[in-house]
Design a protein around this motif. Sequence first.
Motif, PDB file in Angstrom:
ATOM      1  N   ASN A  99     -17.580  24.226 -28.819  1.00 21.24           N
ATOM      2  CA  ASN A  99     -18.340  23.121 -28.298  1.00 21.24           C
ATOM      3  C   ASN A  99     -18.272  21.770 -28.993  1.00 21.24           C
ATOM      4  N   LYS A 137     -15.312  30.145 -13.233  1.00 18.36           N
ATOM      5  CA  LYS A 137     -15.923  30.037 -14.342  1.00 18.36           C
ATOM      6  C   LYS A 137     -16.241  31.516 -15.010  1.00 18.36           C
ATOM      7  N   GLU A 193     -14.243  13.196 -17.659  1.00 17.42           N
ATOM      8  CA  GLU A 193     -14.971  13.414 -16.342  1.00 17.42           C
ATOM      9  C   GLU A 193     -15.944  12.286 -16.203  1.00 17.42           C
ATOM     10  N   TYR A 246     -20.936  29.428 -24.741  1.00 19.98           N
ATOM     11  CA  TYR A 246     -19.678  28.702 -25.006  1.00 19.98           C
ATOM     12  C   TYR A 246     -19.853  27.418 -23.945  1.00 19.98           C
ATOM     13  N   ASP A 247     -19.452  26.237 -24.190  1.00 21.07           N
ATOM     14  CA  ASP A 247     -19.417  25.369 -23.098  1.00 21.07           C
ATOM     15  C   ASP A 247     -18.224  25.687 -22.379  1.00 21.07           C
ATOM     16  N   HIS A 248     -18.041  26.213 -20.961  1.00 23.48           N
ATOM     17  CA  HIS A 248     -16.935  26.552 -20.357  1.00 23.48           C
ATOM     18  C   HIS A 248     -16.709  25.489 -19.499  1.00 23.48           C
ATOM     19  N   GLU A 249     -17.339  24.354 -19.201  1.00 27.06           N
ATOM     20  CA  GLU A 249     -17.015  23.232 -18.342  1.00 27.06           C
ATOM     21  C   GLU A 249     -16.893  21.831 -18.550  1.00 27.06           C
ATOM     22  N   VAL A 250     -16.657  21.651 -19.990  1.00 28.18           N
ATOM     23  CA  VAL A 250     -16.498  20.212 -20.198  1.00 28.18           C
ATOM     24  C   VAL A 250     -15.123  20.065 -19.990  1.00 28.18           C
ATOM     25  N   GLN A 251     -14.830  18.761 -19.944  1.00 25.26           N
ATOM     26  CA  GLN A 251     -13.662  17.898 -19.425  1.00 25.26           C
ATOM     27  C   GLN A 251     -13.692  18.136 -17.709  1.00 25.26           C
ATOM     28  N   GLY A 252     -14.717  19.070 -17.232  1.00 22.71           N
ATOM     29  CA  GLY A 252     -14.800  18.685 -15.628  1.00 22.71           C
ATOM     30  C   GLY A 252     -13.648  19.530 -14.940  1.00 22.71           C
ATOM     31  N   GLY A 253     -12.976  20.281 -15.637  1.00 23.17           N
ATOM     32  CA  GLY A 253     -11.938  20.964 -14.799  1.00 23.17           C
ATOM     33  C   GLY A 253     -12.296  22.329 -14.159  1.00 23.17           C
ATOM     34  N   SER A 254     -13.475  22.755 -14.491  1.00 23.72           N
ATOM     35  CA  SER A 254     -13.930  24.393 -14.331  1.00 23.72           C
ATOM     36  C   SER A 254     -13.828  24.483 -12.901  1.00 23.72           C
ATOM     37  N   VAL A 255     -13.001  25.526 -12.408  1.00 21.40           N
ATOM     38  CA  VAL A 255     -13.060  26.139 -10.960  1.00 21.40           C
ATOM     39  C   VAL A 255     -13.410  27.463 -11.026  1.00 21.40           C
ATOM     40  N   ASN A 266     -17.152  14.064 -25.791  1.00 24.15           N
ATOM     41  CA  ASN A 266     -16.217  14.936 -25.251  1.00 24.15           C
ATOM     42  C   ASN A 266     -16.340  14.922 -23.629  1.00 24.15           C
ATOM     43  N   GLY A 302     -15.533  19.772 -28.041  1.00 26.87           N
ATOM     44  CA  GLY A 302     -15.415  19.075 -26.699  1.00 26.87           C
ATOM     45  C   GLY A 302     -14.129  20.199 -25.800  1.00 26.87           C
TER      46      GLY A 302
END
Lengths: 992, 272
Positions: A393, A667, B20, A656-665, B16, A396
């Motif tokens: 986390n 989950k 996005e 756990y952050d599983h969607e940071v960076q915005g690419g999660s499709v 971080n 990032g």
Amino acid sequence: MAVRIEVGYRDPVRDPRGERVVREARELAGLELRSVRTVAVYTLDMDLTGEELEKVASGPFTDPIIQTYAIGRPVGGIFDLVIEVGYRPGVTDNVGRSAGEAVAQLLGRPLAPEEGVYTSIQYQIQGDLTQPDAQRLASEVLANELIHRWRVVPAGDFDKAAGLKPEVPRVSISGGGRVREVDLSCSDEDLMKISREGLLALSLEEMKAIQAHFEDPEVQGERKERGLGSRPTDVEIEVLAQTWSEHCKHKIFNALIRYEDERGNTETVDSLFKTYIVGATERVRGEMAAKDICLSVFKDNAGVIRFNDDFNLVFKVETHNSPSALDPYGGALTGIVGVNRDPFGTGLGANLLFNTDVFCFASPFHSDPLPPRILHPRRIYEGVVEGVEHGGNKSGIPTVNGAVVFDERFLGKPLVYCGTAAVMPAKVAGRPSHEKEVGVGDRVVMVGGRIGKDGIHGATFSSEELHEGSPVSAVQIGDPITQKRMFDFLLVAREEGLYSSITDNGAGGLSSSVGEMARDTGGAVLHLDLAPLKYPGLDPWEILISEAQERMTVSVPPRNLKRFMELSEKMGVESTDLGEFNDSGRFELLYDGRVVGSRSMEFLHEGVPQMVLDARWEPPPLAEPSFEAPGDLDPILLDLLGRLNICSKESIVRRYDHEVQGGSVVKPFTGAANDGPSDAAVVRPILDSFEGVVVSNGIVPRYSDIDTYAMAANAVDEAFRNYVAVGGDPSWAAALDNFCWCDPVQSDKTPDGTYKLAQLVRANRGLYDAVTAYGIPLISGKDSMKNDYIMGDVKISIPPTLLASVIGRMDDVRKAVTMDLKSPGNHLYMLGETARELGGSEYYALLGYVGAQVPAVDFDRARERYERYHKALLKGLIRSCHDCSDGGMAVALAEMAFAGEVGLVVDLNAVPATGDLRDDELLFSETASRLLVEVAPSDAPQFEEAMGETAWARIGTCTEEKQLVVKKGDGKVLSLSLEEMKEAWQRTLRGL
Amino acid sequence: MTATPRAIVITGNGTNCEREAAEACRLGGFDAHNVHISSILSGEVTLDSYQFLNLTGGFLDGDDLGSAMVQANRLKYAMVADDGERVLEQVLRFIDAGKPILGVCNGFQLMVKMGLLPGLDGGLVRSTTLTFNDSGRYEDRWVTLLVDEESPCIFTRGIQNVSLPVRHGEGKFVVRDEAVMGRLEAKRLLTVRYMDPATGKITMKYPENPNGSSEAVAGICSPSGLLFGLMPHPEAYLHRVNHPRWTRENLPEEGAGIAFFRNAYEYVVQAL
């Protein structure tokens, strides 16, 4: 003069950390506490004016809305006793580092080397604890003696005016800079003594090879020229020990193995690695020909495959087992931030995209007495989960996929697999990004953290070697923020093309990173005295092999050095020029201008003698159990759903952050209430494109009790079928192999070594057969070969375990499929035939059996099934899909139904089967390569056509009624409400 | 204004969500730039050349002294090289110029701890905070927000309710005293609150209210409506495939998070 600043919560404010201690005291130590309040303690080892102290305390240290502070006196509170826990000298104190930075900002000047801020936590406890109880609370719940020290003070002894005295865990070592010569002209026995006492982990053959090397007159001549004595220095011995370690050279995987099977047939395997791992990849790449996706395999820190014309994918999975056994939090945290550096240090550097993690633990509900020095599995579980949580986390990087496997033998050593994938632009500053080459004359530059005695010789178990004032070498604690700053800087440097090569400092530290990079040019000179240290007092060999975290080594062409250093300074990252890469043929080590070690590159990298080992396969004496089928299968399914290996892991995964960076499709959890278990993860690495990365894993150590060939084959199949299920392109996938074994070398300690080595050979064959049949190249991997616990008469060996991780792509993530049933009225299909394969199954384990018939994977039929399924998926014919794994078809049906809040009626007569299976066998057999698929009635003809002649059948229908009903013709076999199944599945680990 | 308005996302020290966040700004209409804090401290970049400031999510300095505490301190004291100006002065000038600032998650924590929010009486006064979730745990889960349509917030115009993920361990909204809450409510500054989708009402029930926030507050704005901070992540929902149930629900192609950024864009285009 050191001063304490205490920061406590204002009275009515809740203290969740304190509440958690109350809970953990009960669960871990059986201690009932009335309440716990926590106080943050900052010990400032510097001279500040009263005004400055006031500014520091009231500014960055205290949130005035909820907290209050006190300087040089206690902050107050009501308690029966306090326990204050701080770090031992030299242990990474991340909070202390941040606090020091805040003080420096406030003062407008950097802290002097002798100044520092140290943190500890004071627990103010209300409860009736005896002194031994309090000690136990400290050692079993609040602290870990390897890294912490603590004080227990009953209220009666607590000075309410002055409070506790400041304690400064400053590292104090005298000396430093010493170089010792090692006398190798001695007996075999003494050679082994040198290896053992120096923690070199070198065998007699290896020690003798080193002995012979140094006796060589030519070598002696070279030494004289350089002003070196005739005996090797400790620096030289340590470089060799690191370079030749099992960790770096994979000696077991490269050994010459004489394998004998149960019929007495013998075969010689010259390197498992070359034969089965590299061999598989070469074959697959040959078959892929023009469609080969591999760009860089086995040679860099991580594997690289093509993603599209503009980007490459990088993936690496590591293990961090021993450190996690010692200090679960620090071990796992270091595991995750450590593996981050692998893809980052691959090619010219990559942007980290996601993490994966797989843990193997003993039951957290373990209630038998524990062997000495083993931490309770509940504590391992909590510490590892939290370590990975903070590591991922805070860096990032989303944690998108994983698994948790339970087996009592993981009491001996937990397995902590941490993986990281990354993307790199196909070209960086005009050069292919997956290639790198150090140039002659490039500078050796170390970037990031400083060097301390951390992680020298890896973990050292005995606490006797730790004493007040001596820094801890056993355990490291990662620092995700220092690392993130370093990565932020290096990505800019990469874009500007400032360095020619990069690698990480992990195991073996500079010895390993510079030694490896120097292979490009054929030599290097390293000035060890220039390396920045955390504290003075290190000897050159320690500087060389320290595994202090958050460091990368880069080679910087001299023309770029100025710009590199300026950028580094601007971005607040420390970089140091330590020497030069050259073509001298030698790895030369200097300290204060004096040569303290000089090794020929050739002997360093090629001198290690090959191990010769025996392996003998004898199938274990197992039989299929004979028992009456249970009359009522409803409670059996509920019990299975609640088993540790099957139940919901949501209480871990949500952390756990599983969607940071915005690419999660796709989950980790999916479905009507976002709580169904996804088969694999899908991520968009480029936000303005719909191309996706798909990642999955497979792991089934239970099958190793029967046959490791099947274990490995099923692990690969599980990973691949999960990958395919969500929409991964079967023609664009690669795999990673991570072996965790118990010691397979025959010895007094390991009398069954030949069997364990045979298990390793068979697992490699299973792996080879699976990946070559599926056409998935192995691109990277790792082995950890000594996962045993030996203490006195107690020996616990982990079950041989292979983690298969599959990564690949899908062209359009909008075609991804999840596992939750979508609509009543849809058809349910089973793809694949079910056989009586319950050996090693969760069903047998529930009933107390192992069995003999382990699932056999029919690779060719599976591959055709997966390819046809994928074509159907691309046509949009699949509404949902879930694979059958632990617990067999019944568990998969239940999960699909409750995740989608849609009922199901299934007819067992319709399920394709090999042979005549009982109801319980059909429901719970773990036959590989099976997928359950939901299809809308209007799409059924097209879907059936797409699946062609492969084994499939329509076995049921989705219903309005929130019930899973399994029938056989007209007879009812099983009937459970979605609610009770979901509750059984979620209950087990919900509270953890 | 004529040229495409420029949005800045400040990065570094543990942020971080910049990737996005910049994408969200771009989709909202901005020319978006990720700028490392070191470039502001060095004087290479000033906030003055931007019209929209993003304080994005992350773990600034590891949240080691409490979320965003070190960065709040840094921005307060740090000087721009060779300039004699504090970074804070740039921020205050940005606010005085009537330009919008959005703080998400760690960025919201930062705004609150600097005293930029709620800004009831102008100046940098800390009257609210964000602290540890009642669960004691960091959690990633999607929540539903009810928007106060009477709020002066320029970012939420036209939005009634919205699903977004929360990803935090310190998101519980706490006020100094009831008087503060009373004033926030009276001025309609409690812009977004956790809602139970079953009832359509704000909720204190876990996990719909994921952290135990007072009055179910998920985000607040300044009286001007130009400064807005919230714990949930609008930049995490830019396309329907980000939604956890996109494979089973009929969702619009565009992610609901983009509206926040488009509102900022429209405001900037009209007002500046």
